[in-house]
Scaffold this motif. Structure first.
Motif, short mmCIF file in Angstrom:
data_model
loop_
_atom_site.label_atom_id
_atom_site.label_comp_id
_atom_site.label_asym_id
_atom_site.label_seq_id
_atom_site.Cartn_x
_atom_site.Cartn_y
_atom_site.Cartn_z
N GLN A 15 1.16 -1.49 -0.14
CA GLN A 15 0.03 -0.24 -0.09
C GLN A 15 1.16 1.06 -0.33
O GLN A 15 2.09 1.25 0.85
CB GLN A 15 -0.84 -0.49 1.30
CG GLN A 15 -2.07 1.05 1.07
CD GLN A 15 -1.07 2.44 1.53
OE1 GLN A 15 -1.61 3.65 1.59
NE2 GLN A 15 -1.29 2.52 2.86
N ASP A 32 -2.61 8.03 4.68
CA ASP A 32 -2.14 6.45 4.82
C ASP A 32 -1.55 5.63 4.94
O ASP A 32 -0.78 4.87 5.01
CB ASP A 32 -2.76 5.93 3.22
CG ASP A 32 -4.12 6.60 2.91
OD1 ASP A 32 -4.67 6.62 3.95
OD2 ASP A 32 -4.90 6.24 1.60
N HIS A 60 -10.32 1.09 5.19
CA HIS A 60 -9.42 -0.13 4.97
C HIS A 60 -7.66 -0.75 5.77
O HIS A 60 -7.48 1.09 5.99
CB HIS A 60 -9.10 -0.26 3.49
CG HIS A 60 -10.57 -0.89 2.65
ND1 HIS A 60 -10.68 -0.67 1.47
CD2 HIS A 60 -11.81 -1.24 3.46
CE1 HIS A 60 -11.45 -1.04 1.49
NE2 HIS A 60 -12.58 -1.47 2.56
N HIS A 63 -4.52 0.60 5.04
CA HIS A 63 -4.46 1.81 4.65
C HIS A 63 -4.58 2.40 6.06
O HIS A 63 -3.75 3.57 6.59
CB HIS A 63 -5.77 3.21 4.14
CG HIS A 63 -5.64 2.04 2.68
ND1 HIS A 63 -4.83 3.20 1.83
CD2 HIS A 63 -5.62 1.04 1.73
CE1 HIS A 63 -5.38 2.95 0.89
NE2 HIS A 63 -5.69 1.39 0.58
N HIS A 135 -16.01 3.07 -3.92
CA HIS A 135 -15.56 1.74 -2.89
C HIS A 135 -15.13 1.61 -2.00
O HIS A 135 -15.19 0.37 -1.15
CB HIS A 135 -13.58 2.49 -3.27
CG HIS A 135 -12.42 1.06 -2.75
ND1 HIS A 135 -12.29 -0.53 -3.64
CD2 HIS A 135 -11.86 1.35 -2.17
CE1 HIS A 135 -11.14 -0.85 -2.58
NE2 HIS A 135 -11.06 -0.16 -1.53
N HIS A 139 -14.58 7.57 1.46
CA HIS A 139 -13.53 7.83 1.23
C HIS A 139 -13.31 9.24 0.40
O HIS A 139 -13.97 9.14 -0.15
CB HIS A 139 -13.33 7.12 -0.58
CG HIS A 139 -12.04 6.63 -1.04
ND1 HIS A 139 -11.58 8.14 -1.35
CD2 HIS A 139 -11.29 5.47 -1.02
CE1 HIS A 139 -10.07 6.68 -1.20
NE2 HIS A 139 -10.08 5.75 -1.44
N ASP A 154 -7.11 4.24 -3.28
CA ASP A 154 -8.30 3.34 -4.38
C ASP A 154 -9.30 3.58 -4.58
O ASP A 154 -10.19 2.37 -5.05
CB ASP A 154 -8.52 2.14 -3.03
CG ASP A 154 -7.42 1.18 -1.97
OD1 ASP A 154 -6.24 1.79 -2.86
OD2 ASP A 154 -7.63 0.30 -1.53
N PHE A 157 -6.71 3.53 -10.00
CA PHE A 157 -5.13 3.23 -10.02
C PHE A 157 -4.47 3.45 -11.82
O PHE A 157 -5.38 3.89 -12.98
CB PHE A 157 -4.99 1.96 -10.21
CG PHE A 157 -5.95 0.93 -8.36
CD1 PHE A 157 -5.11 1.66 -7.58
CD2 PHE A 157 -7.04 0.57 -8.17
CE1 PHE A 157 -5.56 1.36 -5.84
CE2 PHE A 157 -7.44 -0.13 -7.16
CZ PHE A 157 -6.61 0.72 -5.88
N GLY A 162 -11.00 1.44 -7.98
CA GLY A 162 -10.93 0.54 -6.24
C GLY A 162 -12.18 -0.77 -6.88
O GLY A 162 -12.90 -0.92 -7.67
N PRO A 193 -1.91 6.91 -7.01
CA PRO A 193 -2.79 5.71 -5.90
C PRO A 193 -2.30 5.48 -4.64
O PRO A 193 -1.66 5.25 -4.49
CB PRO A 193 -3.04 4.98 -7.36
CG PRO A 193 -2.00 4.39 -7.73
CD PRO A 193 -1.24 6.41 -7.23
N GLY A 194 -2.86 4.45 -4.28
CA GLY A 194 -2.57 3.72 -2.95
C GLY A 194 -2.21 2.48 -3.28
O GLY A 194 -1.90 1.68 -1.87
N HIS A 195 -2.03 1.61 -4.35
CA HIS A 195 -1.52 1.44 -4.89
C HIS A 195 -0.89 1.07 -6.32
O HIS A 195 -1.81 1.57 -7.24
CB HIS A 195 -2.31 -0.17 -4.78
CG HIS A 195 -2.79 -0.68 -3.60
ND1 HIS A 195 -2.20 -1.89 -2.60
CD2 HIS A 195 -4.33 -0.31 -3.04
CE1 HIS A 195 -3.54 -1.88 -1.15
NE2 HIS A 195 -4.22 -0.76 -1.47
#
Length: 218
Positions: A15, A32, A60, A63, A135, A139, A154, A157, A162, A193-195
């Motif tokens: 993450q 995060d 989540h 994060h 998502h 958020h 998320d 991406f 997400g 992005p988150g990933h």
């Protein structure tokens, strides 16, 4: 003066945790902080920044899992975000940690919830808060107008979007958040992005199979 940031992949989910700071005052936020707290604390020290807030895009575990330990490590900085509609995720962190085999993470209540239109200030920098459900229902995305940079968690991406198969996720809501709230910020906006790797909104509008709208790249 300008906005600087360093992305640190944390947890077994890789993450993207972001340390974001004002290079004039060296005041910073951490977006995060999902885990690997010792690594984050060491990097914060090496960068020489003063963290004033930990900011969560959504509830989540990957994060938020390191949030309270990092807040303690940094001397009790405030935890802000996400939007209160993600409270049920934060209250269920213990179950999430058992489900995914993470270290036990207790329920968390931030010092401040974030709403659409709020701002987060550190040093001379300002991030605008944009509520982007889909998502998860609570958020949020953080956007620097000056740097043309967004931290999108998320929601979106590089080449994908997400997941919406979690409780209270919704595909149509997510697509509406991306097209209605992110695209108007401009094709030239870069996002973290988150990933995975960074991209731009213009690139995703042109090529992302989930949200491409045949806009030409500018």
């Amino acid at each position: 003066m300008s906005l600087k940031y360093q992305v640190v992949p944390v947890t077994s989910f890789s993450q993207n945790c972001s340390i974001v700071w004002c290079d004039e005052t060296m005041e910073a936020i951490v977006v995060d902080p999902g885990g690997d707290v010792k690594q984050l604390a060491m990097l914060i020290k090496d960068l020489g920044v003063k963290v004033v807030n930990l900011v969560l895009t959504h509830g989540h575990l990957d994060h938020v899992g390191g949030t309270e330990p990092l807040a303690r490590e940094l001397g009790g900085v405030n935890i802000i975000g996400p939007h209160k509609d993600d409270n049920f995720w934060l209250q269920g962190l213990e179950n999430q940690s058992q489900m995914f085999g993470f270290p036990l993470t207790k329920a968390l209540e931030p010092d401040q919830w974030l709403n659409d239109g709020d701002t987060i200030k550190f040093g001379h920098q300002v991030l605008n808060v944009i509520h982007t459900p889909g998502h998860t229902p609570g958020h949020v995305v953080l956007f620097s107008e000056e740097a043309k940079l967004a931290f999108v968690g998320d929601v979106l991406f590089n080449g994908s979007i997400g997941r919406t198969d979690f409780p209270k996720g919704d595909f149509d809501t997510l697509i509406a958040s991306i097209k209605g709230k992110l695209w108007p910020l401009g094709n030239d906006v870069r996002f973290v992005p988150g990933h995975g790797p960074e991209s731009t909104f213009g690139r995703e509008r042109a090529s992302n199979p989930f949200v491409a709208d045949e806009m030409p790249l500018y």
